[in-house]
Design an enzyme around this catalytic site. Structure first.
Site, short mmCIF file in Angstrom:
data_model
loop_
_atom_site.label_atom_id
_atom_site.label_comp_id
_atom_site.label_asym_id
_atom_site.label_seq_id
_atom_site.Cartn_x
_atom_site.Cartn_y
_atom_site.Cartn_z
NE ARG A 148 -0.91 1.79 3.48
CZ ARG A 148 0.18 2.52 3.68
NH1 ARG A 148 1.30 1.97 4.09
NH2 ARG A 148 0.17 3.82 3.49
CB ALA A 166 0.55 6.59 -4.20
CB CYS A 219 -2.24 8.32 5.76
SG CYS A 219 -2.42 6.71 4.94
CG ASP A 232 -3.08 7.87 -2.60
OD1 ASP A 232 -3.08 8.42 -1.48
OD2 ASP A 232 -2.78 6.68 -2.77
#
Ligand SMILES: O=C(COP(=O)(O)O)[C@H](O)[C@H](O)COP(=O)(O)O
Length: 327
Positions: free
Chosen positions: A23, A25, A135, A205
């Site tokens: 995971r 980008a 994140c 992303d």
């Protein structure tokens, strides 16, 4: 139509991307390039048209794993488009070499880009700064690590990042790297801690042609909170996360993930009228972004279209769109 099956290793990579064992980008993009390299290496036939068809099928299969990060179609297109457009390739061996070399070039470029962003981004951090991040972005962690390596004392506030807690990965990466002033907060505590924050840095992303940034859901709320307080909000990202498709008005698909990431399955099953909405990403408008830190320098978000033109050229952007439409 090729009868060659998609190699098991490629199926595994695609499943790992889908299930988020791979995971972020940048990592997704490199995994996509690796999958194509493996597919080329595993091909056994001698028919060039069949090989091209096979590569097209593998490319399509890999791109369909997760919809939001444009780094994936950009990486795949970087690896396969030169072959699909070339008419000078003579045989399968030459075509395979082309795919393998392009995949390696992409992976190498991607890793060097992260290092370069770390170098550029770390200059923005002052000794004693507190950085808030959301994140888990490999690029952001690299920026912070580079600043700390230069001897700057940097404190980090990391959000948990519900529902999948990627913030836990971020704090582990930082602590493992010797960044010891790290605080983990629930996402909903950002407004409570923002008074202690000097800079927000998040990953991306996708960056659209108008400079909007698509990143983990919750990013846009943090950007609003930073703006309310007048705090700089930076996005650290490689240029292959800029989307050529958005130049022609294509919208970025925001991945919606399963409700069971938010509520246990039995609770959902017991409450048939309850709805759970679980978008994985959101969109931060360009006016909330101070600058985008890329491997080619600091970019004001409003200059994103110029970056895309520099990377692809107007004509090439148009070709990319056509290739995608044809597929
Ligand atoms: O939103 C995420 C990851 O979401 P998910 O966990 O759903 O993949 C990251 O901020 C970007 O992908 C950038 O990461 P990087 O800088 O590592 O490319």
């Amino acid at each position: 139509m090729t009868g060659k099956p998609i190699p098991e290793e490629v199926v595994q990579i695609a499943s790992d991307i889908k299930n988020m064992r791979i995971r972020g980008a940048g990592r997704i993009a490199r995994a996509g390039a690796l999958a194509l390299r493996i597919a080329a290496e595993k091909y056994t036939g001698q028919n060039l048209d069949d090989f091209k068809e096979y590569i097209r099928i593998v490319a399509d299969y890999v791109v369909k794993t997760r919809p939001t990060a444009v780094s994936l179609p950009n990486a795949v297109s970087y690896v396969v488009s030169p072959l699909l457009r070339a008419d000078s390739i003579r045989d399968v061996e030459e075509a395979k070499r082309m795919i393998i070399e392009n995949a390696e070039k992409f992976m190498d470029y991607s890793e060097r880009a992260v290092e370069r962003i770390a170098e550029i981004g770390s200059r923005l951090l002052r000794d004693g700064d507190t950085v808030l991040t959301h994140c888990n972005s490999q690029v952001v962690v690299s920026v912070i690590k580079a600043a700390v390596k230069q001897g700057k004392s940097v404190e980090v506030i990391a959000t948990e990042t519900r529902p999948l807690f990627q913030g836990h990965i971020t704090i582990k990466m930082l602590l493992d790297a010797g960044v010891d002033a790290v605080t983990l907060v629930p996402d909903s505590a950002v407004r409570s801690v923002i008074k202690d924050v000097d800079k927000v840095i998040v990953g991306a992303d996708t960056v659209t042609a108008n400079g909007a940034v698509v990143n983990k859901v919750g990013t846009s709320l943090i950007a609003l909170i930073a703006r309310e307080r007048g705090i700089d909000f930076y996005v650290a990202t490689e240029t292959y996360k800029f989307s050529p498709y958005t130049v022609w008005g294509e919208l970025v698909v925001i991945e919606e993930r399963t409700p069971t990431e938010v509520l246990p399955e039995d609770v959902i099953a017991k409450n048939p009228y309850l709805k759970v909405f679980n978008p994985s990403f959101d969109v931060t408008p360009p006016y909330l972004v101070t600058a985008i830190i890329t491997e080619i320098g600091l970019i004001p978000p409003q200059a994103s279209l110029l970056v895309l033109e520099e990377l692809y050229g107007r004509g090439a952007i148009h070709d990319t769109i056509q290739t995608v439409e044809e597929e």
